[in-house]
Design a protein around this motif. Structure first.
Motif, PDB file in Angstrom:
ATOM      1  N   LEU A 105     -50.767  15.250   7.524  1.00  0.00           N
ATOM      2  CA  LEU A 105     -49.699  16.158   7.477  1.00  0.00           C
ATOM      3  C   LEU A 105     -49.781  17.702   7.487  1.00  0.00           C
ATOM      4  O   LEU A 105     -49.268  18.298   8.060  1.00  0.00           O
ATOM      5  N   VAL A 106     -50.905  18.108   6.594  1.00  0.00           N
ATOM      6  CA  VAL A 106     -51.149  19.681   6.429  1.00  0.00           C
ATOM      7  C   VAL A 106     -52.431  19.849   6.741  1.00  0.00           C
ATOM      8  O   VAL A 106     -53.555  19.330   6.301  1.00  0.00           O
ATOM      9  N   GLN A 107     -52.749  20.944   7.688  1.00  0.00           N
ATOM     10  CA  GLN A 107     -54.203  21.074   8.299  1.00  0.00           C
ATOM     11  C   GLN A 107     -55.111  21.629   7.375  1.00  0.00           C
ATOM     12  O   GLN A 107     -54.808  21.996   6.036  1.00  0.00           O
ATOM     13  N   GLN A 154     -58.350  30.317  10.708  1.00  0.00           N
ATOM     14  CA  GLN A 154     -57.190  30.828  11.483  1.00  0.00           C
ATOM     15  C   GLN A 154     -55.999  30.901  10.663  1.00  0.00           C
ATOM     16  O   GLN A 154     -54.732  31.783  11.020  1.00  0.00           O
ATOM     17  N   TYR A 155     -55.890  30.043   9.668  1.00  0.00           N
ATOM     18  CA  TYR A 155     -54.592  30.142   8.890  1.00  0.00           C
ATOM     19  C   TYR A 155     -54.499  31.332   7.909  1.00  0.00           C
ATOM     20  O   TYR A 155     -53.832  31.567   7.086  1.00  0.00           O
ATOM     21  N   LYS A 157     -53.782  34.820   6.629  1.00  0.00           N
ATOM     22  CA  LYS A 157     -52.591  35.614   7.147  1.00  0.00           C
ATOM     23  C   LYS A 157     -53.215  37.324   6.988  1.00  0.00           C
ATOM     24  O   LYS A 157     -52.316  37.970   7.077  1.00  0.00           O
TER      25      LYS A 157
ATOM     26  N   GLN B 154     -50.376  30.545  15.176  1.00  0.00           N
ATOM     27  CA  GLN B 154     -51.541  29.994  14.777  1.00  0.00           C
ATOM     28  C   GLN B 154     -51.656  29.821  13.224  1.00  0.00           C
ATOM     29  O   GLN B 154     -52.512  29.046  12.773  1.00  0.00           O
ATOM     30  N   TYR B 155     -50.708  30.484  12.477  1.00  0.00           N
ATOM     31  CA  TYR B 155     -50.455  30.402  11.265  1.00  0.00           C
ATOM     32  C   TYR B 155     -49.926  28.960  10.684  1.00  0.00           C
ATOM     33  O   TYR B 155     -49.599  28.715   9.497  1.00  0.00           O
ATOM     34  N   ASN B 156     -49.314  28.346  11.534  1.00  0.00           N
ATOM     35  CA  ASN B 156     -48.601  26.921  11.214  1.00  0.00           C
ATOM     36  C   ASN B 156     -49.469  25.833  10.811  1.00  0.00           C
ATOM     37  O   ASN B 156     -50.388  25.583  11.428  1.00  0.00           O
ATOM     38  N   LYS B 157     -49.374  25.541   9.540  1.00  0.00           N
ATOM     39  CA  LYS B 157     -50.244  24.526   8.835  1.00  0.00           C
ATOM     40  C   LYS B 157     -50.002  23.234   8.961  1.00  0.00           C
ATOM     41  O   LYS B 157     -50.680  22.326   8.589  1.00  0.00           O
ATOM     42  N   ILE B 158     -48.640  23.106   9.488  1.00  0.00           N
ATOM     43  CA  ILE B 158     -48.337  21.340   9.634  1.00  0.00           C
ATOM     44  C   ILE B 158     -49.019  20.865  10.566  1.00  0.00           C
ATOM     45  O   ILE B 158     -49.215  21.510  12.052  1.00  0.00           O
TER      46      ILE B 158
END
Lengths: 395, 395
Positions: A105-107, A154-155, A157, B154-158
């Motif tokens: 679901l979540v990276q 990459q996440y 911020k 790129q910051y999308n963690k889904i």
């Protein structure tokens, strides 16, 4: 203090472990349910990796340290099979969460998923004959060290270069993790890491002028006047202090013990809510408004870790102030957090100590802080209070 | 209701705008301070882009709609110069925050920075002779539409494919933004967008069986039984409803007005705290524990938007239930949020309505919801309550 030891043992085995044994096993899809309401009913089926890894650790640790009970090993391996099959991406990073069936679901943006997976598989490798567990713990630990300079990849911020802060959470977790899974790792790696972590906490994150350990500082340890730089998490402080007390005991470092106990007493005095009792969740070291709206809530883990910290501090020093804080915390936690009726402890109270969320487990609360704390308290409070005999409370 | 109109006008001009005029201008580095304590002292100097853009809009809107006061235009342009110089990355995406001097702190992961920048520059382009403002609004708006399918990039963690949910926030903001800056945009784009947004809100996010607008649904509008899928934000509901009431008035759509007012009444009944008064911040539509620890707090913007919603609903329908809710909200907000002593309103109350954080502005609260709401209430409450004459309250 020994009367308390029995209380915490009984609480662990009669009121808390049965709750998780009965309600948390997902027999159909594998892994554990952690979103359990007051009675233990499942209200959400997502699998959050922090809590999956922690529950594997909890039952493995009990099997390793208390008794070779097959049901504990079965419970640990039940979770491990699920995580082994579904938990990682192709690079070996642990996802943050999976759905009930194990689809991601979540990276893997959150390195604490990896930390608690390593914790769980490390403990299980001691309990089980299955060789793959040790290998998972080892490779995960190596991956954590590799990712440690930018854990979010990459996440992340944060714009690089403007305000690069060091965060306290990873060194703190590593101080515990490296001890817990040291048998799985190279001894020299663990020794070097522990030395580095003690330095980081005591010389970088701890600020003698402020009397507390900060959550975020500039790389050289200097203070950053921003929301992130000003925030103090007293529960984090106290949890880290007992991790470091364990290290100090192993290293037979009496001076470090004395320093840590002084900090613990300063922090709990600072973090204690003089009006309603309990320890605040977040505070601003300059007294400015914090950004965390939940700042004044009373959380289970904060109080459980504070109990462990004060019990260890008292056992190691005989300092009466630690005993008094222990007893004050004991009274507060048993009155407000403990649920006599349905087992386990409540997680979230408002400032006044009233239950804010009736859950026993959720996205962040699982089979971990309460049973670990009860185990630690049972062991610690059963030991002689002797200043000179420090090796007594190795965990 | 006209007596209230004067109260809200006076509150705007005597108690709220002077606070921001006096305390928020950073004369040295440009832009606005928003982290202001109860008295207006700056407790943090970071520049959060949502609030920078919103403050530009606020003063531009007053200049455009109320009076050509030079100090308002100066205030708006003061913020615009700072944002124009420092606010965007090389691709034209707006950062989330800058430090006091304008160096980026947090990357452009959050599309609402762009939304509020477009809002601010759009309004300013009507007020100022400087042509660059309209161009910034236009290009930012185009960029928002381009990014709308994956706003976080790129910051999308889904993890894609397991549980792809649609979120309500962007359509909701666009329903307001597209009206506010329509003069800057292509008319056919705005008309198409508004039509699509009304459909999205009423047919996808609004669930007649549940009586509320959900924050997250599957792309086809079906319910997702997860933390994200179950959460209801009553304040979001009520704010969106008044945005849509404005649209319905412009489109002369009496049926839409009736539907919206019914939903508003259902939502406020559902979200109202029967024990202590005020509207909850987050609720779980199935009654399960929410993940937001701040769920029971009473937030300024929720109550301001509810006031605007009920005032408009009453003005458009003459429905007495709307008037009663308006009066109940008026009593609650003026008693608990308003600060007679130092100006502006408190932002965060606990469930009991006691002040939780004494700030007047912070990372999320700036010169926006309170003054915008006061302006809307002044205008709305001054209009005749006539069911048949709907165009009266165009904003």
């Amino acid at each position: 203090m020994k009367k308390y030891s029995d209380m915490y043992r009984d609480e662990l085995f009669q009121n808390v472990l049965p709750f998780w044994m009965k309600h948390s096993k997902d027999e159909e899809c594998g892994g554990y349910f952690t979103c359990l309401d007051r009675q233990g009913n499942v209200f959400d089926t997502d699998k959050f990796m922090w809590l999956q890894g922690r529950q594997i650790w909890m039952f493995s640790m009990l099997y390793n340290n208390v008794e070779k009970r097959q049901e504990w090993l079965d419970m640990a391996e039940h979770g491990a099979r699920f995580l082994q099959q579904y938990g990682r991406d192709s690079q070996g990073n642990w996802y943050f969460s999976l759905n009930r069936e194990g689809k991601p679901l979540v990276q893997p943006y959150n390195i604490f998923s990896d930390c608690f997976a390593a914790l769980g598989f490390g403990a299980l490798s001691k309990a089980s004959a299955n060789n793959s567990y040790a290998e998972i713990a080892r490779s995960t630990f190596e991956n954590i060290l590799k990712r440690s300079s930018n854990t979010k990849g990459q996440y992340n911020k944060i714009y690089p270069g403007t305000r690069d802060l060091k965060n306290f959470a990873l060194p703190m977790i590593l101080s515990n993790l490296s001890q817990e899974i040291e048998d799985t790792l190279d001894r020299s790696v663990v020794d070097g890491l522990v030395k580095e972590i003690v330095h980081e906490v005591m010389d970088i994150f701890y600020r003698p002028d402020l009397g507390v350990i900060l959550e975020n500082v500039y790389p050289d340890g200097s203070f950053c006047d921003s929301f992130e730089g000003r925030v103090v998490n007293p529960g984090h402080n106290l949890e880290a202090i007992w991790f470091l007390l364990d290290i100090a005991v192993r290293q037979n470092d009496e001076m470090l013990i004395q320093r840590l106990v002084k900090i613990a007493l300063d922090v709990i005095e600072y973090g204690w809510d003089k009006q309603y009792g309990g320890i605040f969740y977040f505070m601003d070291v300059k007294g400015a408004p914090v950004q965390q709206l939940e700042w004044d809530q009373k959380l289970w883990w904060v109080h459980v870790e504070a109990l462990v910290c004060m019990a260890k501090a008292y056992q190691l020093t005989g300092d009466n102030r630690c005993k008094e804080w222990f007893e004050r915390l004991h009274e507060y936690t048993w009155k407000h957090f403990r649920d006599e009726q349905y087992g386990e402890w409540f997680g979230y109270l408002n400032r006044r100590g009233e239950v804010l969320l009736e859950l026993k487990g959720g996205k962040w609360k699982g089979c971990f802080h309460v049973p670990r704390g009860l185990y630690q308290l049972w062991q610690t409070l059963n030991a002689e209070v002797k200043v000179e005999k420090k090796e007594i409370i190795t965990t």
